[in-house]
Design an enzyme around this catalytic site. Structure first.
Site, mmCIF file in Angstrom:
data_model
loop_
_atom_site.group_PDB
_atom_site.id
_atom_site.type_symbol
_atom_site.label_atom_id
_atom_site.label_comp_id
_atom_site.label_asym_id
_atom_site.label_seq_id
_atom_site.Cartn_x
_atom_site.Cartn_y
_atom_site.Cartn_z
ATOM 1 N N THR A 79 -1.537 5.649 1.830
ATOM 2 C CA THR A 79 -2.905 5.229 1.994
ATOM 3 C C THR A 79 -3.364 4.288 2.806
ATOM 4 O O THR A 79 -1.884 3.652 3.516
ATOM 5 C CB THR A 79 -2.702 3.916 0.446
ATOM 6 O OG1 THR A 79 -3.036 4.683 -0.204
ATOM 7 C CG2 THR A 79 -4.490 3.380 0.203
ATOM 8 N N ARG B 190 -4.950 6.249 -8.238
ATOM 9 C CA ARG B 190 -4.182 7.571 -8.316
ATOM 10 C C ARG B 190 -4.677 8.083 -9.655
ATOM 11 O O ARG B 190 -5.272 9.235 -10.208
ATOM 12 C CB ARG B 190 -2.972 7.513 -7.392
ATOM 13 C CG ARG B 190 -3.532 6.829 -5.978
ATOM 14 C CD ARG B 190 -2.450 6.993 -5.525
ATOM 15 N NE ARG B 190 -1.004 8.365 -5.218
ATOM 16 C CZ ARG B 190 -0.288 8.613 -4.628
ATOM 17 N NH1 ARG B 190 0.651 7.848 -3.975
ATOM 18 N NH2 ARG B 190 0.247 9.739 -4.606
ATOM 19 N N LEU C 280 0.634 -1.109 0.247
ATOM 20 C CA LEU C 280 0.004 0.336 -0.087
ATOM 21 C C LEU C 280 0.965 1.250 0.004
ATOM 22 O O LEU C 280 1.928 1.587 0.220
ATOM 23 C CB LEU C 280 -0.642 -0.266 1.128
ATOM 24 C CG LEU C 280 -1.638 -0.951 1.487
ATOM 25 C CD1 LEU C 280 -2.909 -1.024 2.558
ATOM 26 C CD2 LEU C 280 -2.665 -0.940 0.576
ATOM 27 N N ASP C 281 0.434 2.138 -0.523
ATOM 28 C CA ASP C 281 1.351 3.313 -0.711
ATOM 29 C C ASP C 281 1.443 3.932 0.961
ATOM 30 O O ASP C 281 0.163 3.278 2.135
ATOM 31 C CB ASP C 281 0.736 4.387 -1.758
ATOM 32 C CG ASP C 281 1.267 4.194 -2.811
ATOM 33 O OD1 ASP C 281 1.522 3.120 -3.548
ATOM 34 O OD2 ASP C 281 -0.005 4.935 -3.642
ATOM 35 N N LYS C 282 2.266 4.128 1.065
ATOM 36 C CA LYS C 282 2.719 5.513 2.194
ATOM 37 C C LYS C 282 0.987 5.669 3.040
ATOM 38 O O LYS C 282 1.235 5.711 4.040
ATOM 39 C CB LYS C 282 3.890 6.096 2.878
ATOM 40 C CG LYS C 282 3.512 6.471 3.547
ATOM 41 C CD LYS C 282 4.783 8.320 3.184
ATOM 42 C CE LYS C 282 5.643 8.458 5.439
ATOM 43 N NZ LYS C 282 6.467 9.516 5.055
#
Length: 301
Positions: free
Chosen positions: A145, A242, A141-143
Site C-alpha cells: 500500500t 482488503r 501501512l501494508d508493504k
C-alpha cells in the site's frame, strides 16, 4: 535488444528510462547499465533502488510494457545515509515525521527484511543529527500500500497519538482500485474481524466475535472491469479494507490473499490518500494528502 531513452527533469542521483517494448526487468536493467556486471545489477534490484512507475520493484522477471517508467537510484546516493529509498518526507517537526511511502516498501521490519523499511531508514535519518534520536511507529501501512504515513519522534508522542487515535484523527481516507463494477454508488461495510492461524484476516457477522470494523466507500468512477473507490475508515483494523472489499465481491486489484484474480497494474490497488489529525503537541489541525497513482484512474475509466 529493447530500445529505451532517458528522460529529463529527474534528480541528479536518479536515472530514469522509458520502456519501448515488452521485456522483463532484469534484462532491461542490464541493457541500460551495460557497464555493470549481472551480479551488480541484481544487487541494485535487491537493495530496492529500482522503481517501476510508482512502486519499488525487486523481482528479476517483473514484466515491463511499453510506456512504463523505470527509475534507478544511483549507488552513491543509495549508500549515503541521507538517501531515503521508497519514501519521501512531506512534513517534519520536533515531534512528528509524515511520509509518502511507495508501494513495495515495508513500514517496519519483518523476519526476512530488517533494514529496507520506512522505520529503519527514518531512524538512520534522525540519528544523523543526534545518535540518541529515535523514531516510533504510530500506525502502519501494508508493504504494497502506498501513501501517507506518520511516525512519532518520542515514546510520549507515540502513546499520546495511539491512546487518543479516534479523537485526534479527523480524516483517514484511501483510494482503492477494485475488481468489477461496483453497482451501489456508496455504502458501508460492518463486521467483526478475526485472524486465522495462517495470519489471514476474515469477517464474522456475529456481534463482538472479533474486532469491530466499519468501512465507508463511494464510487469515484468505474467501467465493466474495475471500480475506483474512495474509502473512509471508521475503525483501523489489520487488512480491514482488503477484507471488506472481498466481502462485497470486489477484491482490491492485485490482492491474491483476499480474492483478487489478477494484477494488471503490477502492484496492490490501495493508496492512503489523506491523513488529517490534531497535532498532539499543540492541537493544531494538520492535513496531508498523497497524489493518487495515475494508473488507478487510467484502469477505471
Amino acid at each position: 535488444m529493447a530500445k529505451k531513452h532517458q528522460t529529463s527533469k529527474k534528480p541528479a542521483n536518479t536515472l530514469q528510462f522509458t520502456v519501448q517494448e515488452k521485456t522483463e526487468l532484469l534484462p532491461f536493467l542490464r541493457s541500460v547499465m551495460e557497464n555493470r556486471s549481472r551480479n551488480s545489477v541484481k544487487s541494485i534490484l535487491t537493495r530496492g533502488q529500482v522503481t517501476v512507475d510508482d512502486h519499488i520493484e525487486t523481482k528479476h522477471n517483473y514484466p515491463l510494457k511499453p510506456g512504463q517508467s523505470v527509475s534507478i537510484l544511483k549507488n552513491k546516493a543509495a549508500v549515503k545515509k541521507t538517501a531515503l529509498v521508497g519514501l519521501s518526507i512531506v512534513y517534519e517537526d520536533e515531534h512528528l515525521i509524515v511520509i509518502n511511502k511507495e508501494a513495495g516498501l515495508l513500514s517496519i521490519a519483518s523476519q526476512k527484511e530488517r533494514k529496507q523499511t520506512a522505520h529503519h531508514q527514518l531512524m538512520e535519518y534522525v540519528r544523523q543529527e543526534d545518535p540518541s534520536n529515535r523514531i516510533f511507529v504510530v500506525h502502519r501501512l501494508d508493504k504494497d500500500t502506498s501513501g501517507v504515513m506518520m511516525f512519532a519522534k518520542s515514546e510520549h508522542m507515540k502513546h499520546k497519538l495511539q491512546n487518543a487515535w479516534k479523537s485526534m484523527v479527523r480524516e483517514r481516507s484511501y483510494i482503492a482500485l477494485v475488481e468489477g463494477k461496483v453497482e451501489k454508488q456508496e455504502g458501508s461495510i460492518e463486521s467483526w474481524l478475526r485472524e486465522s492461524k495462517t495470519h489471514l484476516m476474515y469477517s464474522s457477522h456475529t456481534k463482538d466475535d472479533g474486532l469491530h470494523a466499519v468501512t465507508h466507500y463511494k464510487v469515484i468512477q468505474s467501467n465493466q472491469d474495475y471500480s475506483l473507490l474512495e474509502v473512509e475508515l471508521e475503525t483501523g483494523r489489520k487488512n480491514q479494507i482488503r477484507v471488506h472489499m472481498q466481502d462485497i465481491g470486489h477484491p482490491v486489484i492485485g490482492d491474491k490473499k483476499y480474492g483478487s484474480k489478477g494484477n494488471k497494474i503490477g502492484r496492490l490497488g490501495l493508496h492512503a490518500k489523506v491523513l488529517a489529525f490534531k497535532h498532539p503537541a499543540n492541537g493544531k489541525m494538520m492535513r496531508f494528502e498523497a497524489d493518487v497513482p495515475k494508473i488507478f484512474y487510467k484502469k477505471s475509466r
